[in-house]
Design a protein around this motif. Structure first.
Motif, mmCIF file in Angstrom:
data_model
loop_
_atom_site.group_PDB
_atom_site.id
_atom_site.type_symbol
_atom_site.label_atom_id
_atom_site.label_comp_id
_atom_site.label_asym_id
_atom_site.label_seq_id
_atom_site.Cartn_x
_atom_site.Cartn_y
_atom_site.Cartn_z
ATOM 1 N N LYS A 23 50.568 -0.528 8.825
ATOM 2 C CA LYS A 23 49.386 0.193 8.337
ATOM 3 C C LYS A 23 48.178 -0.739 8.212
ATOM 4 N N THR A 24 48.427 -1.995 7.848
ATOM 5 C CA THR A 24 47.330 -2.958 7.668
ATOM 6 C C THR A 24 46.664 -3.344 8.984
ATOM 7 N N ASN A 25 47.251 -2.941 10.103
ATOM 8 C CA ASN A 25 46.697 -3.258 11.422
ATOM 9 C C ASN A 25 45.730 -2.173 11.907
ATOM 10 N N TYR A 26 45.469 -1.177 11.040
ATOM 11 C CA TYR A 26 44.629 -0.031 11.412
ATOM 12 C C TYR A 26 43.559 0.201 10.348
ATOM 13 N N ASP A 27 42.407 0.720 10.791
ATOM 14 C CA ASP A 27 41.336 1.025 9.847
ATOM 15 C C ASP A 27 41.593 2.364 9.159
ATOM 16 N N GLN A 28 40.687 2.767 8.272
ATOM 17 C CA GLN A 28 40.901 4.009 7.512
ATOM 18 C C GLN A 28 40.851 5.260 8.363
ATOM 19 N N ASN A 29 40.385 5.151 9.610
ATOM 20 C CA ASN A 29 40.392 6.290 10.537
ATOM 21 C C ASN A 29 41.624 6.289 11.435
ATOM 22 N N GLY A 30 42.543 5.356 11.181
ATOM 23 C CA GLY A 30 43.756 5.284 11.994
ATOM 24 C C GLY A 30 43.556 4.606 13.340
ATOM 25 N N LYS A 31 42.453 3.900 13.518
ATOM 26 C CA LYS A 31 42.167 3.172 14.761
ATOM 27 C C LYS A 31 42.527 1.698 14.573
ATOM 28 N N PRO A 32 42.956 1.026 15.637
ATOM 29 C CA PRO A 32 43.428 -0.356 15.484
ATOM 30 C C PRO A 32 42.322 -1.359 15.155
ATOM 31 N N ILE A 33 42.696 -2.298 14.276
ATOM 32 C CA ILE A 33 41.917 -3.525 14.100
ATOM 33 C C ILE A 33 42.498 -4.527 15.094
ATOM 34 N N GLY A 34 43.832 -4.559 15.183
ATOM 35 C CA GLY A 34 44.520 -5.302 16.223
ATOM 36 C C GLY A 34 44.854 -6.745 15.914
ATOM 37 N N LEU A 35 44.769 -7.160 14.661
ATOM 38 C CA LEU A 35 45.065 -8.559 14.346
ATOM 39 C C LEU A 35 46.557 -8.865 14.404
ATOM 40 N N GLY A 80 48.781 -12.530 35.526
ATOM 41 C CA GLY A 80 50.053 -13.053 36.038
ATOM 42 C C GLY A 80 51.142 -12.010 35.883
ATOM 43 N N ASN A 81 52.362 -12.476 35.619
ATOM 44 C CA ASN A 81 53.464 -11.529 35.457
ATOM 45 C C ASN A 81 53.915 -11.434 34.002
ATOM 46 N N LEU A 82 52.970 -11.634 33.071
ATOM 47 C CA LEU A 82 53.258 -11.484 31.641
ATOM 48 C C LEU A 82 53.345 -10.011 31.266
ATOM 49 N N ASN A 83 54.257 -9.685 30.360
ATOM 50 C CA ASN A 83 54.318 -8.327 29.827
ATOM 51 C C ASN A 83 53.088 -8.091 28.946
ATOM 52 N N PRO A 84 52.611 -6.853 28.874
ATOM 53 C CA PRO A 84 51.467 -6.577 27.997
ATOM 54 C C PRO A 84 51.869 -6.677 26.530
ATOM 55 N N LEU A 85 50.901 -6.953 25.681
ATOM 56 C CA LEU A 85 51.124 -6.950 24.244
ATOM 57 C C LEU A 85 50.741 -5.580 23.710
ATOM 58 N N ALA A 86 51.442 -5.138 22.676
ATOM 59 C CA ALA A 86 51.144 -3.856 22.032
ATOM 60 C C ALA A 86 50.675 -4.130 20.607
ATOM 61 N N TYR A 87 49.903 -3.194 20.058
ATOM 62 C CA TYR A 87 49.500 -3.332 18.663
ATOM 63 C C TYR A 87 50.706 -3.089 17.763
ATOM 64 N N ALA A 88 50.861 -3.927 16.741
ATOM 65 C CA ALA A 88 51.903 -3.701 15.743
ATOM 66 C C ALA A 88 51.564 -2.422 14.981
ATOM 67 N N THR A 89 52.577 -1.738 14.511
ATOM 68 C CA THR A 89 52.365 -0.437 13.875
ATOM 69 C C THR A 89 52.171 -0.527 12.365
ATOM 70 N N SER A 131 50.260 -7.995 16.551
ATOM 71 C CA SER A 131 50.730 -7.488 17.847
ATOM 72 C C SER A 131 52.228 -7.687 18.001
ATOM 73 N N VAL A 132 52.765 -7.058 19.041
ATOM 74 C CA VAL A 132 54.172 -7.217 19.424
ATOM 75 C C VAL A 132 54.185 -7.663 20.878
ATOM 76 N N PHE A 133 54.948 -8.729 21.152
ATOM 77 C CA PHE A 133 55.069 -9.261 22.516
ATOM 78 C C PHE A 133 56.549 -9.380 22.836
ATOM 79 N N LYS A 134 56.981 -8.615 23.840
ATOM 80 C CA LYS A 134 58.385 -8.646 24.275
ATOM 81 C C LYS A 134 58.461 -9.365 25.612
ATOM 82 N N THR A 135 59.354 -10.337 25.683
ATOM 83 C CA THR A 135 59.505 -11.092 26.926
ATOM 84 C C THR A 135 60.788 -10.666 27.632
ATOM 85 N N ASP A 136 60.758 -10.773 28.944
ATOM 86 C CA ASP A 136 61.950 -10.528 29.763
ATOM 87 C C ASP A 136 62.362 -11.867 30.363
#
Length: 191
Positions: free
Chosen positions: A127-139, A116-125, A141-146
């Motif tokens: 540290k707990t949202n990333y694994d020990q290699n700096g890759k996202p776990i992704g639990l 639809g016309n929803l804005n995309p969600l981004a991964y929150a920054t 997020s940040v959602f900005k609405t217009d």
């Protein structure tokens, strides 16, 4: 002894002997299958307004009953911080599977897809949202609405994704591979 008793004894002895083996093969226990029956996404408004809760419940597992999906609307021109949790409510008491996902961070990634016309969600920054290699776990997020919007928010938890594949670290599921642990579609509105 009667013939009948002898026959019963022979049958019983053959069952006992056939169940015994002389090899020392160990039986390897099979990993217990975990079910995800409940997915809850809580989006906390960062600039006033109500929080939003999205919930998926399928309490009979793969049974005949349809899952129950509950949502509430997002508000326009807001920023929301989201967090997702996973439970198995077939057990009593219910088992929160989220800590296991965090413990196995290298093997899991949550993806957010919108239609639809929803804005995309981004991964929150965080540290707990990333694994020990700096890759996202992704639990988280940040959602900005217009303005007003509607569509589907699909949450997909993958086990064993290739986090080094092109664009996977930015949340693109296309090249991720791996196996889907759970996938849920939430109908979303921004009012």
């Amino acid at each position: 002894m009667t013939t009948k008793t002898v026959k019963k004894s022979i049958v019983l002895l053959s069952i006992v002997l056939s169940s015994c083996t002389n090899d020392n093969t160990e039986i390897t226990p099979v990993n217990e299958v975990e079910y995800i029956t409940t997915v809850t996404a809580v989006f906390k408004s960062q600039n006033g307004g109500s929080d939003v809760v999205l919930e998926f419940k399928d309490l009979d597992g793969e049974g005949a009953n349809s899952p129950i999906i509950t949502t509430s609307p997002f508000q326009q021109k807001k920023t929301y911080l989201g967090s997702v949790t996973f439970k198995n409510e077939l057990l009593s008491p219910a088992q929160d599977i989220t800590p296991e996902i965090l413990d196995e961070a290298l093997e899991h990634q949550l993806f957010y897809q919108v239609t639809g016309n929803l804005n995309p969600l981004a991964y929150a920054t965080n540290k707990t949202n990333y694994d020990q290699n700096g890759k996202p776990i992704g639990l988280q997020s940040v959602f900005k609405t217009d303005g007003a919007a509607s569509g589907i928010l699909r949450l997909t938890l993958r086990h064993g994704p290739n986090k080094n594949a092109p664009e996977v670290a930015s949340g693109n599921i296309k090249n991720a591979g791996g196996a889907t642990d759970v996938q849920v579609d939430f109908p979303i509105t921004v009012q």
